[in-house]
Design an enzyme around this catalytic site. Structure first.
Site, mmCIF file in Angstrom:
data_model
loop_
_atom_site.group_PDB
_atom_site.id
_atom_site.type_symbol
_atom_site.label_atom_id
_atom_site.label_comp_id
_atom_site.label_asym_id
_atom_site.label_seq_id
_atom_site.Cartn_x
_atom_site.Cartn_y
_atom_site.Cartn_z
ATOM 1 N N ASN A 9 1.452 21.531 -29.639
ATOM 2 C CA ASN A 9 2.081 22.701 -29.029
ATOM 3 C C ASN A 9 2.397 23.680 -30.158
ATOM 4 O OD1 ASN A 9 3.662 24.586 -27.756
ATOM 5 N ND2 ASN A 9 5.343 23.183 -27.260
ATOM 6 N N TRP A 10 1.602 24.735 -30.237
ATOM 7 C CA TRP A 10 1.783 25.676 -31.355
ATOM 8 C C TRP A 10 2.986 26.585 -31.171
ATOM 9 C CZ3 TRP A 10 -3.904 27.768 -32.419
ATOM 10 C CH2 TRP A 10 -4.717 26.690 -32.830
ATOM 11 N N HIS A 96 8.882 22.790 -20.612
ATOM 12 C CA HIS A 96 9.339 22.554 -21.989
ATOM 13 C C HIS A 96 10.808 22.964 -22.109
ATOM 14 C CE1 HIS A 96 9.731 22.722 -26.326
ATOM 15 N NE2 HIS A 96 8.657 21.963 -26.386
ATOM 16 N N GLU A 98 12.372 24.482 -24.316
ATOM 17 C CA GLU A 98 12.610 25.859 -24.779
ATOM 18 C C GLU A 98 12.515 26.843 -23.614
ATOM 19 O OE1 GLU A 98 9.781 25.643 -27.989
ATOM 20 O OE2 GLU A 98 11.107 24.232 -28.998
ATOM 21 N N GLU A 168 10.757 14.636 -24.265
ATOM 22 C CA GLU A 168 11.153 15.386 -25.451
ATOM 23 C C GLU A 168 12.673 15.535 -25.478
ATOM 24 O OE1 GLU A 168 7.198 17.770 -26.467
ATOM 25 O OE2 GLU A 168 8.961 18.984 -26.174
ATOM 26 N N GLY A 174 12.273 19.986 -33.437
ATOM 27 C CA GLY A 174 12.398 20.925 -34.549
ATOM 28 C C GLY A 174 13.571 20.634 -35.467
ATOM 29 N N GLY A 235 4.937 19.601 -32.243
ATOM 30 C CA GLY A 235 5.212 21.003 -32.535
ATOM 31 C C GLY A 235 4.816 21.332 -33.966
ATOM 32 N N GLY A 236 5.801 21.399 -34.847
ATOM 33 C CA GLY A 236 5.596 21.816 -36.241
ATOM 34 C C GLY A 236 4.400 21.175 -36.936
HETATM 35 P P1 13P Z 1 8.576 19.513 -33.142
HETATM 36 O O1 13P Z 1 7.428 18.537 -33.321
HETATM 37 O O2 13P Z 1 8.438 20.740 -34.006
HETATM 38 O O3 13P Z 1 9.900 18.856 -33.222
HETATM 39 O O4 13P Z 1 8.440 20.076 -31.629
HETATM 40 C C1 13P Z 1 8.250 19.179 -30.596
HETATM 41 C C2 13P Z 1 7.932 19.934 -29.368
HETATM 42 O O5 13P Z 1 8.740 20.680 -28.846
HETATM 43 C C3 13P Z 1 6.584 19.777 -28.794
HETATM 44 O O6 13P Z 1 6.471 20.395 -27.563
#
Ligand code: 13P
Length: 251
Positions: A9-10, A96, A98, A168, A174, A235-236
């Protein structure tokens, strides 16, 4: 049998040119490697069509990070499931944290998005998970259960079988602080139990449940070795080819 999946997930990162470059880089590496999981990339909307064109769909599948809860019409700034499908993408991330936190998406809105995505022929990657305060007050099982019930459990078994789940925990996203293997396994096993109660043993066994939250090459192997963890939503660490490959190769 359920599939193992590693998905990147960028989020809101990379210009179109940078995104195409990363997708091509991964595609080239994967051409010459045998890996034991499916791979999905979720770039921003603006990159979907170009990335779907440069990757081999047998090696890499493409996902959007969100879709509208409306099918079409006067909704300025929204992107429909049908538009996503027309880019060549096969999946869409829905729910998600976010989106839930910053854009106020409720379980009801997420349910509508899931319904439209499925109707359009996209495979939803449904994200769920508790906040830190919810875990600290020992409400994580209840929160996860409500998210599943309110957004997914009205689906027919056939529609449900097209969904990938991704646990998640919000406190792990993050932050560099991943869930422990025990914490992840405990929730994944609980979710599989809920699936079994609602849809039966076969569906429970066949559903892929990913883990997301500070997953990286150094912890992926341990997390993925858990019986009910079938891969990761990254993510990262999905923004750098070597890191993402390190996670893929944990399988
Ligand atoms: P991180 O891997 O940056 O913690 O993010 C996870 C994420 O939200 C994947 O959707």
């Amino acid at each position: 049998m359920r599939k193992n999946i590693v998905a990147g997930n960028w989020k809101m990162n990379k210009t179109l040119q940078e995104g195409i470059h990363l997708a091509e880089e991964l595609n080239n590496i994967l051409k010459n490697k045998k890996v034991s999981c499916d791979i999905i990339l979720a770039p921003p909307f603006t990159h979907l069509a170009s990335i779907a064109q440069v990757v081999d769909p047998k090696l890499i599948k493409v996902a959007a990070q969100n879709c509208s809860d409306k099918e079409q019409g006067a909704y300025t700034g929204e992107v429909s499931a049908e538009m996503i499908k027309s880019t060549g993408a096969s999946h869409v991330i829905i729910g998600h944290s976010e989106r839930r936190q910053y854009y106020h998406e409720t379980n009801e809105i997420i349910k509508n998005k899931i319904t439209i995505a499925l109707k359009t022929g996209l495979n939803p990657i449904f994200c769920f998970g508790e906040l830190l305060a919810e875990r600290e007050s020992n409400r994580h099982f209840e929160v996860v259960k409500t998210q599943l019930h309110e957004s997914l459990f009205a689906l027919s078994p056939d529609d449900f079988s097209k969904i990938v789940l991704s646990y998640e925990p919000v406190w792990a996203i993050g932050t560099g602080k991943n869930a422990s293997v025990e914490q992840a396994e405990e929730i994944h096993a609980f979710v599989r139990q809920e699936l079994q109660k609602k849809y039966g043993q076969q569906v429970a066994n066949d559903t892929t449940i990913l883990y997301g939250g500070s997953c990286k090459p150094s912890n992926a192997k341990e997390l993925f070795s858990s019986a009910d963890v079938d891969g990761g939503l990254i993510g990262g660490a999905s923004l750098v080819a070597a890191d993402f490959m390190g996670i893929i190769e944990s399988f």
